[in-house]
Write a protein that holds these residues in place. Sequence first.
Motif, short mmCIF file in Angstrom:
data_model
loop_
_atom_site.label_atom_id
_atom_site.label_comp_id
_atom_site.label_asym_id
_atom_site.label_seq_id
_atom_site.Cartn_x
_atom_site.Cartn_y
_atom_site.Cartn_z
N GLU A 72 0.83 -1.24 0.09
CA GLU A 72 -0.04 -0.08 0.05
C GLU A 72 1.01 1.06 0.07
OE1 GLU A 72 -2.55 -0.66 3.34
OE2 GLU A 72 -4.05 -1.54 2.26
N ALA A 73 1.97 1.30 0.71
CA ALA A 73 2.92 2.30 0.88
C ALA A 73 3.65 2.38 -0.50
CB ALA A 73 4.01 2.23 1.64
N MET A 74 3.96 1.43 -1.22
CA MET A 74 4.53 1.50 -2.55
C MET A 74 3.65 2.06 -3.62
SD MET A 74 7.13 0.44 -4.56
CE MET A 74 7.32 -0.23 -6.30
N CYS A 75 2.26 1.78 -3.44
CA CYS A 75 1.41 2.18 -4.42
C CYS A 75 1.04 3.72 -4.26
CB CYS A 75 0.04 1.50 -4.32
SG CYS A 75 -0.14 -0.09 -4.90
N ARG A 76 1.07 4.21 -2.96
CA ARG A 76 0.72 5.56 -2.54
C ARG A 76 2.01 6.27 -3.13
NH1 ARG A 76 -1.51 4.10 2.36
NH2 ARG A 76 -3.75 4.51 2.32
N LEU A 77 3.40 5.60 -3.04
CA LEU A 77 4.39 6.70 -3.37
C LEU A 77 4.40 6.66 -5.07
CD1 LEU A 77 7.09 5.39 -0.95
CD2 LEU A 77 6.10 7.52 -0.89
N THR A 78 4.32 5.54 -5.43
CA THR A 78 4.21 5.75 -7.03
C THR A 78 3.30 6.52 -7.65
OG1 THR A 78 3.19 3.51 -7.18
CG2 THR A 78 5.58 3.27 -7.61
N SER A 79 1.95 6.49 -7.01
CA SER A 79 1.02 7.41 -7.50
C SER A 79 1.57 8.67 -7.35
CB SER A 79 -0.22 7.16 -6.64
OG SER A 79 -0.87 6.05 -6.97
N ALA A 80 2.23 9.22 -6.46
CA ALA A 80 2.74 10.46 -6.29
C ALA A 80 3.91 10.83 -6.92
CB ALA A 80 3.02 10.64 -4.76
N GLY A 81 4.17 9.90 -8.09
CA GLY A 81 5.30 10.22 -8.98
C GLY A 81 6.75 9.94 -8.57
N VAL A 82 6.67 9.02 -7.37
CA VAL A 82 7.99 8.62 -6.98
C VAL A 82 8.52 7.34 -8.01
CG1 VAL A 82 9.46 7.55 -5.10
CG2 VAL A 82 7.58 9.31 -4.71
#
Length: 367
Positions: A72-82
Motif C-alpha cells: 500500500e505504501a508502494m502504491c501511494r508513493l508511485t501514485s505520487a510520482g516517485v
Amino acid sequence: MDEPTGDPGPPEPDTKETAAGGTGMTTGGLARRLGVSPTTLRSWDRRYGLGPAVRADGRHRRWTPQDVAVLEAMCRLTSAGVPPAEAARAAREAAAGTVTHERRAAPEVQNPPRPPAPQVASSAALPADDRPSGSGRRGQAAATLPLGDVRQECRGLARSAVRLDAPAVDSQLTSAVQRYGLAVAWEEVMVPTLHAVGRKWASSGDRYVEVEHMLSWHISTVLRRVTPVSRTGVPDSAPGPVVLACVPGEQHTLPLEALNAGLTEHGMPTRMFGAAVPAEALTAAVRRLGPAAVVLWAQARSTASLPLARHVAATQWGVRGARRHPMVVLGGPGWAGRSAQGMLRPPSLNEALSVLKARYESGVPVG
C-alpha cells in the motif's frame, strides 16, 4: 476499448489457511484491493524484493497484513510520482522501522530479513505500467484506466481512484489545484481522469461504478473547499450575481461546480442552484436576483431545451422603462449543434471565465 493490461481475472478467495496455520491474502485478492495486476505484484517481488513472507506449499503466495502495508505504501508513493525503485526502498524502510518497533515490544517474534532489492539501471528495463515519467509531464495510461497522453498527475490519480484510496485521491486533487490553479487542474487532471473512468464503466458493465462515485465526490469536495466565499458589501450599482443551474432533468453538476469555484476565485458573486432546477424556480430566481448572467448546463441533448433558454433570456426585472434581462451562457455538450442566437457557448472553463468576467466588469446592462 481495449481491456486493461494484466486484468486480475476471475475472482479467487482472498484468504486461505497457510501451512503454518495462519491466513494470508492471495495474489489475486491483493491485486484487486490495490488496483494493480498480479503481474505487477510479481514484478515488484522480482525487481524490488517486495514479495510475500509466506508461500504455502512452497508455491502459492500468501500475503500477510505486513506485506499488504508495504505494498500500500508502494502504491501511494508511485501514485505520487516517485520512481518505483525509490518507492520500494522507502516502503521497505518504513516497514522495517515498524517491525523493529514490534520486535522490541515482543522479542520472541522473529522474522527472516528481506533480500535486498535489485538495482534498476534505467526505466527502460521496467514493464510499461511500472515506468516512471517526469512530474508534471505527460505520460501513458495508469493502472487499469485507459488515460492516453495525459499529465503525470492523472496517472497517480487514476491509480489511487481504482484502489479506492480516498486519502490519496483527496491529497492529489488538492495538490493539483495548488500547483496548477483551478482551471488547469480541472481541464487537464480532473476531467481526463473522470472521462477514463466513464469509458471504463461503459465498457465493463457495472464495474468501476464505485470508482466513479468516489472520484466525483472527492472532486466536488475539493472544488468546494477551494471556493472562496462570495464577496459581500457589493455596491447597489454593481451587476447582479452569476446564476448557475442545471436544466430540468440534468444531474451532472461537477462542471458547474468548477465554474462556480473559478468565478468566486476571480471575485465575482455567484448563486449556485445545482442539479435539475425546475423552470419555474429558475425564472423566479432570475426575477429576484437580477443576475448579470445565467449559465445553463446540459450534459445530454435530451435535456438541452432551447425554448427554456430563450424564456430565461427574455425574463425581465426592474422598473418600467428600464427593464433588464440576463445574458444567457450555454454550457455542456447537450447544446452542441443547436442554433442559439444571442446566447454564448464558450468551449472551455477558461473561455467561460473570460466571458463572464468581461460581462461582469463591464457592468453594461442587457436591455
